[in-house]
Design a protein around this motif. Structure first.
Motif: not given
Length: 117
Positions: A49-50, A53, A76-77, A80, A83-84
């Motif tokens: 995910a990083d 993101l 979950g991915l 995230r 949400d970003a």
């Protein structure tokens, strides 16, 4: 029907794909890949995910190619990323590559995270 040549200027489109690889800028890239208008890198897959993101603010839409078949992103991915502030669309990898290329040719701020077929 009128056909127009697609011009990408400095952007980096997907030129082709096959079992386990994608072709970008005339070179084969094996395994999962992250691609955006100005670059390309290896991607660690749906657990990475990083890397996705890190695109926040640089792109408006992220297309995720889930391989040969369309699959849902892990909840979950997706949460995230959304949400970003990153819009995410999951589809099979061939469709994701085509959609990415079309929007890229229009000058849109898009990225592609893609698993091989």
């Amino acid at each position: 029907m009128r056909l127009n040549e697609i011009v990408y200027t400095d952007a980096v489109p997907v030129e082709g794909y096959g079992p386990g690889f994608f072709r970008v800028k005339g070179e084969a890239h094996e395994g999962p890949m992250l691609l955006w208008a100005r670059g390309r890198s290896a991607w660690g897959g749906l657990e990475d995910a990083d890397a996705l993101l890190s695109l926040c603010g640089a792109v408006d839409v992220l297309f995720v190619g889930t391989g040969a078949e369309t699959a849902h992103l892990p909840a979950g991915l997706r949460a995230r990323l959304e949400d970003a502030g990153l819009a995410v669309e999951a589809m099979n990898s061939p469709s994701a590559c085509r959609t990415y290329n079309v929007l890229l040719s229009e000058g849109r701020r898009v990225a592609l995270a893609v698993l091989p077929v």
